[in-house]
Design a protein around this motif. Structure first.
Motif, PDB file in Angstrom:
ATOM      1  N   LYS A  77       0.828  -1.215   0.000  1.00  0.00           N
ATOM      2  CA  LYS A  77       0.000   0.000   0.000  1.00  0.00           C
ATOM      3  C   LYS A  77       0.859   1.262   0.000  1.00  0.00           C
ATOM      4  CE  LYS A  77      -3.991   1.912   2.440  1.00  0.00           C
ATOM      5  NZ  LYS A  77      -4.946   1.678   3.538  1.00  0.00           N
ATOM      6  N   GLU A  78       1.920   1.270   0.794  1.00  0.00           N
ATOM      7  CA  GLU A  78       2.834   2.418   0.838  1.00  0.00           C
ATOM      8  C   GLU A  78       3.532   2.617  -0.505  1.00  0.00           C
ATOM      9  OE1 GLU A  78       4.225   2.124   5.500  1.00  0.00           O
ATOM     10  OE2 GLU A  78       5.210   0.862   3.992  1.00  0.00           O
ATOM     11  N   LEU A 111      -7.639   2.289  -1.862  1.00  0.00           N
ATOM     12  CA  LEU A 111      -6.362   1.590  -1.938  1.00  0.00           C
ATOM     13  C   LEU A 111      -6.366   0.528  -0.844  1.00  0.00           C
ATOM     14  CD1 LEU A 111      -3.535   1.250  -3.136  1.00  0.00           C
ATOM     15  CD2 LEU A 111      -2.757   3.112  -1.650  1.00  0.00           C
ATOM     16  N   TRP A 130      -9.055   4.073  -8.947  1.00  0.00           N
ATOM     17  CA  TRP A 130      -8.672   5.444  -9.215  1.00  0.00           C
ATOM     18  C   TRP A 130      -9.666   6.144 -10.142  1.00  0.00           C
ATOM     19  CZ3 TRP A 130      -8.082   6.374 -14.351  1.00  0.00           C
ATOM     20  CH2 TRP A 130      -7.784   5.294 -15.175  1.00  0.00           C
ATOM     21  N   ILE A 144      -6.567   8.758  -6.076  1.00  0.00           N
ATOM     22  CA  ILE A 144      -6.906   7.523  -5.366  1.00  0.00           C
ATOM     23  C   ILE A 144      -8.326   7.619  -4.829  1.00  0.00           C
ATOM     24  CG2 ILE A 144      -6.377   6.061  -3.377  1.00  0.00           C
ATOM     25  CD1 ILE A 144      -3.445   6.972  -3.654  1.00  0.00           C
ATOM     26  N   GLN A 162       1.133   4.188  -2.961  1.00  0.00           N
ATOM     27  CA  GLN A 162       0.956   5.616  -2.679  1.00  0.00           C
ATOM     28  C   GLN A 162       2.118   6.414  -3.276  1.00  0.00           C
ATOM     29  OE1 GLN A 162       0.498   5.120   1.595  1.00  0.00           O
ATOM     30  NE2 GLN A 162      -1.681   5.675   1.464  1.00  0.00           N
ATOM     31  N   THR A 174       2.175   9.231  -6.498  1.00  0.00           N
ATOM     32  CA  THR A 174       2.860  10.527  -6.423  1.00  0.00           C
ATOM     33  C   THR A 174       3.804  10.706  -7.607  1.00  0.00           C
ATOM     34  OG1 THR A 174       2.705  10.560  -4.013  1.00  0.00           O
ATOM     35  CG2 THR A 174       4.404  11.952  -5.011  1.00  0.00           C
ATOM     36  N   LEU A 183      -5.685  -0.788  -6.332  1.00  0.00           N
ATOM     37  CA  LEU A 183      -5.921   0.648  -6.461  1.00  0.00           C
ATOM     38  C   LEU A 183      -7.157   0.890  -7.317  1.00  0.00           C
ATOM     39  CD1 LEU A 183      -5.034   3.678  -6.359  1.00  0.00           C
ATOM     40  CD2 LEU A 183      -3.608   3.180  -8.372  1.00  0.00           C
TER      41      LEU A 183
END
Length: 119
Positions: free
Chosen positions: A4-5, A66, A77, A63, A8, A12, A75
């Protein structure tokens, strides 16, 4: 880094349009299969795919959801033009090994005023 991190961070970098940085999140032999297209195999080919896509259209990933399940991140989106999709990312040893994405290619091409294939 947990799946998940990592995703993310992927979002970005995607929104910054940096093909080189996003490619670094993938294993050397990773597969990116956007189901509207043929699979792209290998980090270098994935970098080239993103470079071409970032040059062709201004894309923004927002997002909506997630989720993480084991070594997978899921994800959901949207973008500012109303396109929606989802992606599944298999993360092994902190890098993306496999990615599959679902979205409406015809709507994307129309929204970005890109050529529509005739075949």
């Amino acid at each position: 880094m947990r799946p998940k991190e990592l995703i993310q961070l992927w979002v970005t970098i995607f929104n910054a349009g940096d093909a080189g940085k996003i490619a670094e999140l993938y294993h050397d032999d990773a597969i990116n299969h956007q189901v509207a297209n043929e699979p792209v195999i290998g980090k270098n080919a994935i970098r080239d795919m993103f470079a071409n896509e970032f040059a062709a259209a201004e894309m923004v990933c927002i997002i909506e959801n997630l989720f993480e399940d084991g070594e997978w991140a899921i994800l959901e989106w949207k973008d500012p033009l109303g396109l929606r999709g989802c992606g599944f990312f298999q993360v092994i040893d902190g890098k993306i090994k496999f990615q599959r994405g679902y979205w409406d290619k015809l709507s994307f091409l129309r929204q970005h005023h890109l050529p529509i294939p005739t075949e």
